[in-house]
Structures are given as structure tokens and as C-alpha cells.
Write a protein that holds these residues in place. Structure first.
Motif, mmCIF file in Angstrom:
data_model
loop_
_atom_site.group_PDB
_atom_site.id
_atom_site.type_symbol
_atom_site.label_atom_id
_atom_site.label_comp_id
_atom_site.label_asym_id
_atom_site.label_seq_id
_atom_site.Cartn_x
_atom_site.Cartn_y
_atom_site.Cartn_z
ATOM 1 N N LEU A 21 0.826 -1.209 0.000
ATOM 2 C CA LEU A 21 0.000 0.000 0.000
ATOM 3 C C LEU A 21 0.860 1.259 0.000
ATOM 4 N N LEU A 22 1.911 1.251 0.799
ATOM 5 C CA LEU A 22 2.731 2.446 0.970
ATOM 6 C C LEU A 22 3.792 2.631 -0.108
ATOM 7 N N TYR A 23 4.438 1.524 -0.464
ATOM 8 C CA TYR A 23 5.596 1.615 -1.355
ATOM 9 C C TYR A 23 5.352 1.025 -2.736
ATOM 10 N N GLY A 24 4.258 0.277 -2.877
ATOM 11 C CA GLY A 24 3.996 -0.390 -4.143
ATOM 12 C C GLY A 24 4.870 -1.612 -4.344
ATOM 13 N N LYS A 25 5.510 -2.070 -3.289
ATOM 14 C CA LYS A 25 6.359 -3.269 -3.344
ATOM 15 C C LYS A 25 6.435 -3.868 -1.945
ATOM 16 N N ASN A 26 7.154 -4.958 -1.814
ATOM 17 C CA ASN A 26 7.217 -5.667 -0.533
ATOM 18 C C ASN A 26 8.235 -5.089 0.444
ATOM 19 N N VAL A 27 8.930 -4.046 0.060
ATOM 20 C CA VAL A 27 9.949 -3.436 0.917
ATOM 21 C C VAL A 27 9.264 -2.622 2.004
ATOM 22 N N SER A 28 9.737 -2.777 3.235
ATOM 23 C CA SER A 28 9.093 -2.066 4.334
ATOM 24 C C SER A 28 10.066 -1.283 5.199
ATOM 25 N N GLU A 29 11.281 -1.107 4.717
ATOM 26 C CA GLU A 29 12.267 -0.350 5.485
ATOM 27 C C GLU A 29 12.034 1.139 5.332
ATOM 28 N N TYR A 30 12.105 1.838 6.450
ATOM 29 C CA TYR A 30 11.998 3.292 6.409
ATOM 30 C C TYR A 30 13.364 3.849 6.041
ATOM 31 N N THR A 31 13.387 4.773 5.100
ATOM 32 C CA THR A 31 14.653 5.410 4.728
ATOM 33 C C THR A 31 14.497 6.922 4.787
ATOM 34 N N ILE A 32 15.551 7.555 5.247
ATOM 35 C CA ILE A 32 15.592 9.010 5.303
ATOM 36 C C ILE A 32 15.959 9.498 3.909
ATOM 37 N N GLN A 33 15.108 10.349 3.344
ATOM 38 C CA GLN A 33 15.280 10.785 1.965
ATOM 39 C C GLN A 33 16.376 11.833 1.802
ATOM 40 N N ASP A 34 16.464 12.766 2.752
ATOM 41 C CA ASP A 34 17.422 13.864 2.633
ATOM 42 C C ASP A 34 18.164 14.017 3.956
ATOM 43 N N GLU A 35 19.405 13.592 3.979
ATOM 44 C CA GLU A 35 20.214 13.634 5.208
ATOM 45 C C GLU A 35 20.434 15.055 5.723
ATOM 46 N N THR A 36 20.256 16.049 4.860
ATOM 47 C CA THR A 36 20.516 17.432 5.274
ATOM 48 C C THR A 36 19.269 18.145 5.777
ATOM 49 N N ALA A 37 18.107 17.566 5.540
ATOM 50 C CA ALA A 37 16.857 18.214 5.953
ATOM 51 C C ALA A 37 15.903 17.172 6.540
ATOM 52 N N TRP A 38 16.185 16.749 7.750
ATOM 53 C CA TRP A 38 15.358 15.730 8.381
ATOM 54 C C TRP A 38 13.978 16.270 8.710
ATOM 55 N N THR A 39 12.999 15.407 8.523
ATOM 56 C CA THR A 39 11.622 15.737 8.889
ATOM 57 C C THR A 39 11.360 15.254 10.313
ATOM 58 N N ALA A 40 10.206 15.617 10.851
ATOM 59 C CA ALA A 40 9.808 15.123 12.174
ATOM 60 C C ALA A 40 9.700 13.598 12.146
ATOM 61 N N SER A 41 9.263 13.043 11.033
ATOM 62 C CA SER A 41 9.167 11.583 10.890
ATOM 63 C C SER A 41 10.546 10.940 10.934
ATOM 64 N N ASP A 42 11.519 11.569 10.267
ATOM 65 C CA ASP A 42 12.896 11.057 10.299
ATOM 66 C C ASP A 42 13.439 11.053 11.722
ATOM 67 N N GLU A 43 13.217 12.150 12.429
ATOM 68 C CA GLU A 43 13.681 12.263 13.813
ATOM 69 C C GLU A 43 13.045 11.185 14.688
ATOM 70 N N LEU A 44 11.743 10.980 14.511
ATOM 71 C CA LEU A 44 11.042 9.962 15.286
ATOM 72 C C LEU A 44 11.624 8.589 15.003
ATOM 73 N N TYR A 45 11.821 8.270 13.727
ATOM 74 C CA TYR A 45 12.366 6.959 13.390
ATOM 75 C C TYR A 45 13.750 6.752 14.010
ATOM 76 N N MET A 46 14.597 7.753 13.946
ATOM 77 C CA MET A 46 15.944 7.604 14.508
ATOM 78 C C MET A 46 15.897 7.408 16.023
ATOM 79 N N ARG A 47 15.010 8.111 16.688
ATOM 80 C CA ARG A 47 14.858 7.919 18.139
ATOM 81 C C ARG A 47 14.363 6.516 18.440
ATOM 82 N N LEU A 48 13.387 6.043 17.671
ATOM 83 C CA LEU A 48 12.858 4.691 17.861
ATOM 84 C C LEU A 48 13.941 3.645 17.605
#
Length: 120
Positions: A21-48
């Protein structure tokens, strides 16, 4: 043993459905798209992720539910990445940190429900 295999297969099926549903494939790993501009979601994932590495599974799950924005699909990707990471740990690690495969399954189902996805 059979019960654990059954729960693991259920977890894998839920992850596969959500990943498609999310990726259109069986991959389920979260990846940070832009290392220079982290989003709140990126920050949450790294803390988790850090908390998981420290064996603080229950605390990490609590943080996920406290910080997650169900209006933000990136946070659904974070949640899926979190539970996918958890399913990769062996039973000894999960048990040592007071967690189970059944809780992973329940967490995935709860997350899907919170984002309005019916897995039935």
C-alpha cells in the motif's frame, strides 16, 4: 513452536500488505530521503531505532504512539519500519526485553486501524 510460526507468518503478511500500500512493493524499510533536511518523521524513526538497539522496546512503542501523527503517511511508514525492524530480532532478544511476536502483530494491526486501513 507451531503457534510462533503462525504468528510470524501473520506478521509477515501484514507487513507485506502495508508495504504494498505504501511503497507499491514488498519493501518495508523506512529510509531518510534527505540527510541534510530531516523531517519530524525522520527524527522519530531515529529515536525509535536507537531505543530498539538499546532494548527499550516497550518505551519505543510508547513513544511511537505518543508522537505519531495519523494524518501523516510518513509516520505510517515510520511505524511500519519500526515493526519490521522488531520482527527481525530473534525470540531471545524479544523475550529478554519483555516483548513478543504476538505484540508485534497486535501493534501492526493497531497502527493500520489508526490510519484507517482495514486488514480484515
Amino acid at each position: 513452536m507451531f503457534q510462533e510460526d503462525y504468528v510470524l507468518r501473520q506478521i509477515e503478511m501484514i507487513v507485506m500488505i502495508l508495504a504494498r500500500l505504501l511503497y507499491g512493493k514488498n519493501v518495508s524499510e523506512y529510509t531518510i530521503q534527505d540527510e541534510t533536511a530531516w523531517t519530524a518523521s525522520d527524527e522519530l524513526y531515529m529515536r525509535l531505532y536507537q531505543m530498539l538497539e538499546e532494548g527499550k522496546i516497550n518505551e519505543a512503542e510508547n513513544l511511537l504512539y505518543e508522537e505519531m501523527d495519523t494524518g501523516n503517511m510518513q509516520d505510517l511508514k515510520v511505524a511500519l519500519g519500526f515493526y519490521s525492524k522488531l520482527k527481525g530480532y530473534d525470540d531471545a532478544f524479544l523475550e529478554a526485553n519483555d516483548y513478543s511476536r504476538e505484540e508485534i502483530k497486535e501493534g501492526l494491526e493497531n497502527i493500520a486501524e489508526q490510519f484507517g486501513i482495514n486488514l480484515q
